[in-house]
Motif scaffolding. Structure first.
Motif, short mmCIF file in Angstrom:
data_model
loop_
_atom_site.label_atom_id
_atom_site.label_comp_id
_atom_site.label_asym_id
_atom_site.label_seq_id
_atom_site.Cartn_x
_atom_site.Cartn_y
_atom_site.Cartn_z
N ILE B 60 -14.46 -5.65 3.67
CA ILE B 60 -13.60 -4.46 3.57
C ILE B 60 -14.20 -3.30 4.37
CG2 ILE B 60 -12.63 -2.76 1.94
CD1 ILE B 60 -11.54 -5.49 1.28
N GLU B 62 -13.12 0.94 5.41
CA GLU B 62 -12.12 2.00 5.23
C GLU B 62 -11.75 2.62 6.58
OE1 GLU B 62 -13.26 5.73 3.36
OE2 GLU B 62 -11.65 5.42 1.93
N ASN B 64 -9.01 5.96 8.38
CA ASN B 64 -8.17 7.09 8.04
C ASN B 64 -6.82 6.55 7.58
OD1 ASN B 64 -10.06 9.02 8.69
ND2 ASN B 64 -9.37 9.17 10.82
N ALA B 65 -6.41 6.89 6.38
CA ALA B 65 -5.12 6.47 5.84
C ALA B 65 -4.92 4.95 5.84
CB ALA B 65 -3.97 7.14 6.58
N GLY B 66 -5.99 4.23 5.64
CA GLY B 66 -5.84 2.79 5.58
C GLY B 66 -7.15 2.07 5.38
N MET B 67 -7.09 0.76 5.53
CA MET B 67 -8.28 -0.06 5.33
C MET B 67 -8.17 -1.33 6.17
SD MET B 67 -7.35 -1.75 1.62
CE MET B 67 -8.54 -3.07 1.71
N ASP B 201 -20.22 0.61 12.15
CA ASP B 201 -21.08 1.47 11.32
C ASP B 201 -22.08 2.19 12.23
OD1 ASP B 201 -23.14 2.47 9.67
OD2 ASP B 201 -22.70 0.96 8.13
N VAL B 208 -18.62 -3.10 10.72
CA VAL B 208 -18.75 -2.98 9.26
C VAL B 208 -18.49 -4.32 8.59
CG1 VAL B 208 -17.73 -1.89 7.21
CG2 VAL B 208 -18.10 -0.54 9.28
N GLY B 218 -2.28 -0.15 5.14
CA GLY B 218 -2.30 1.19 4.54
C GLY B 218 -1.30 2.10 5.22
N SER B 219 -1.16 3.31 4.66
CA SER B 219 -0.07 4.19 5.09
C SER B 219 -0.04 4.48 6.59
CB SER B 219 -0.10 5.50 4.29
OG SER B 219 -1.39 5.83 3.90
N ALA B 267 -1.40 -2.42 0.42
CA ALA B 267 -2.68 -1.73 0.17
C ALA B 267 -2.58 -0.65 -0.92
CB ALA B 267 -3.19 -1.12 1.47
N ALA B 268 -1.41 -0.05 -1.07
CA ALA B 268 -1.26 1.01 -2.08
C ALA B 268 -1.63 0.50 -3.49
CB ALA B 268 0.17 1.54 -2.09
N LEU B 270 -4.02 -1.35 -4.25
CA LEU B 270 -5.48 -1.43 -4.41
C LEU B 270 -6.07 -0.06 -4.75
CD1 LEU B 270 -6.29 -3.77 -1.41
CD2 LEU B 270 -5.64 -4.39 -3.73
N VAL B 271 -5.36 0.98 -4.33
CA VAL B 271 -5.85 2.34 -4.58
C VAL B 271 -5.31 2.83 -5.93
CG1 VAL B 271 -5.89 4.68 -3.71
CG2 VAL B 271 -5.83 2.77 -2.11
N ASN B 272 -4.03 2.59 -6.13
CA ASN B 272 -3.41 2.94 -7.40
C ASN B 272 -2.80 1.68 -8.01
OD1 ASN B 272 -1.93 3.84 -9.55
ND2 ASN B 272 -0.40 4.93 -8.32
#
Lengths: 242, 305
Positions: B60, B62, B64-67, B201, B208, B218-219, B267-268, B270-272
């Motif tokens: 995994i 991370e 910006n606005a996604g993964m 990284d 990474v 992701g969004s 993906a949403a 996984l965050v919420n």
């Protein structure tokens, strides 16, 4: 696991880059020491998993090292600010499995969960010895907190600037019948090889969700694959495959 | 009273919201948090012929606005899914489920789909063709119209359930792949899978993710997904399930306007973990705000007039 909004009680530095934060809210989802919480931060996509140091009533304490964007944002926060938290994640340490004299071994930011574990072990009537490893004297935290519990506490520093010189494996006492360890992977491996007794080891892995849905943090064990976030982070010595 | 119902290949869904494969397991982690019968359905974890551990970790990263993920289709294999996961699922999910299938050869796909075809709980097969074809130098089935059609035909030959081909966005011309699947008999198209991406990284100066590259979701990817759904809707007559970066009721409707009959949320979740429940609860409010009485009327709305 439960999602909740928690209010920051205090947020203060313990060393140059290690901070202690208390969160006020529902601690009922937390059922064992060594569990973790997953924190949503503004502008960052994934939550940040941080182990619970200890909890009591409506307050939980976390200790985190500032290493990137997420933890930088956290250390800039102050009392009364709110955080969206998933609490009570992971299996944690099973106190029942521990011996009558259990060693709790922590390295760096692996130290915090061992404090809550030490408290739980003492409450279960077990004798506890703590071995806490740091790089250097200025990075030491929670020595007094462990001592205040009445726990024999050995501090090791890699550079010898305080306590026993070397790694946690240099500070292991002669007699104990079980151990629990949390710290960086090389430390866990060294403890695994050095300690003759059975034990529980807490692992770290990059996670997606933290609650078992994404399979991002899987590891292989002798009993098949496990997810560090829900089947761990604590694994039994006997099941570990390095 | 607004109407959120949509019909997907003859099966009526209470609403178009479907958790996407790989972000919802076999449902049990979420069923422990809320009654997942509020969902339209869900697409379960990508299932293969044999059990797979997947890729080494880290899997995994991370963005910006996604993964990015490189899980590598970890799953217990179709036999274990039928023996353990489906009976378990029956206890907490009482609607037809979408079975997501992956494979590494045409025979793999046919075998796994034939097994799942016998399962009453399975309403639709969603066939992920982003996987590498071991018989073709590891090139993904989804980048070649011929290979995509071959998988479609092989799966259609072994099942009577509606077959949705899940397309990879990592192609020059998504429309040609979608058309090839339609001509080979697909009942619908699912899109998009993740976009190939990577992160490096700065501390280690290395990627990474252990696998170096992975799927970006992701969004951040919503506009790309929306564009592809729009293009495919124009080119095919079969229904489209739209997905990619959807995280709100507004996104669901936007995806439907582009041409989606139903919408997956990935993906949403996984965050919420409550993301899909929250989106479904919010749909009536957003529909009223935009004076929408019936969601079905919105499908492809951006193309007309």
């Amino acid at each position: 696991m439960k999602q909740g909004i928690y209010t920051i009680g205090h947020n203060r530095p313990l060393t140059a880059d290690v901070w202690e934060m208390t969160l006020l809210g529902d601690t009922s989802p937390i059922t064992a020491p060594g569990q973790f919480i997953n924190i949503k931060l503004e502008g960052l996509f994934l939550r940040r998993p941080i182990s619970v140091c200890h909890w009591d009533g409506e307050k939980l304490t976390i200790i985190y090292k500032v290493v990137g964007k997420g933890t930088e944002q956290m250390c800039a926060m102050g009392p009364r600010e709110k955080l969206d938290v998933l609490a009570g994640l992971g299996n944690g340490f099973d106190v029942q499995k521990c011996g009558d004299h259990t060693l709790v071994i922590g390295g760096g930011v692996g130290v915090p969960p061992m404090y809550g574990l030490a408290k739980a072990l003492l409450a279960a009537g077990k004798k506890v010895t703590a071995v806490l490893g740091f790089n250097t004297a200025s990075e030491i935290f929670y020595e007094n907190e462990f001592k205040a519990l009445g726990v024999d506490t050995v501090i090791t520093t890699v550079d010898g600037s305080y306590g026993v010189k070397g790694f946690v494996t240099h500070g292991l006492p002669e007699h104990y019948d079980y151990y629990c360890a949390c710290g960086p992977l090389p430390m866990l491996k060294a403890v695994y090889n050095a300690a003759p007794t059975s034990g529980l080891l807490s692992f770290e892995e990059r996670m997606g969700c933290g609650f078992g849905a994404c399979m991002g943090c899987s590891c292989e064990t002798k009993y098949g694959s496990k997810r560090i976030c829900v089947d761990g982070p604590v694994l039994e010595k006997e099941e570990i495959v390095w | 009273m607004v109407d959120t119902k949509v019909t997907l290949s003859g099966i009526v869904l209470d609403n178009p919201v479907i958790p996407a494969s790989g972000t919802f397991g076999y449902g049990k982690e979420f069923a422990a948090l809320y009654d997942i019968n509020c969902l339209g359905t869900f697409s379960f974890k990508g299932t293969t012929r044999e059990a797979r551990f997947g890729n080494p970790t880290p899997r995994i990263a991370e963005c910006n606005a996604g993964m990015i993920n490189a899980v590598g289709l970890q799953n217990p294999g179709v036999e274990a899914v039928i023996a353990h996961e489906l009976p378990e699922m029956k206890k907490f999910f009482h609607k037809p489920v979408m079975a997501n299938v992956s494979g590494f050869s045409v025979e793999d796909y046919a075998y796994t789909c034939a097994m799942l075809d016998k399962e009453e709980q399975v309403g639709w097969l969603e066939v992920n063709i982003s996987c590498p074809n071991v018989h073709n130098g590891g090139m993904s089935f989804g980048v070649d119209p011929k290979a995509a059609a071959e998988v479609t035909a092989a799966v259609k030959a072994v099942t009577t359930k509606p077959v949705y081909m899940k397309l990879s966005p990592n192609v020059t011309d998504i429309v040609s792949i979608a058309k090839a699947c339609e001509e080979a008999g697909a009942d619908g198209i699912s899109l998009i899978n993740t976009l190939l991406g990577m992160r490096i990284d700065l501390r280690t100066k290395k990627p990474v993710i252990a696998n170096k590259m992975g799927g970006f979701s992701g969004s951040a990817i919503l506009p790309v997904a929306l564009r592809m759904v729009y293009q495919v809707y124009e080119a095919v007559k079969i229904p489209v399930i739209g997905m990619g970066g959807v995280s709100s009721a507004e996104d669901v409707i936007e995806m439907m306007l582009a041409g989606a009959t139903a919408v997956e949320v990935g993906a949403a979740n996984l965050v919420n973990p409550y993301a899909c429940r929250d989106i479904i609860a919010d749909l009536p409010r957003v529909m009223e705000k935009y004076r929408i009485n019936n969601l079905t009327d919105m499908i492809g709305g951006a193309h007309h007039g």
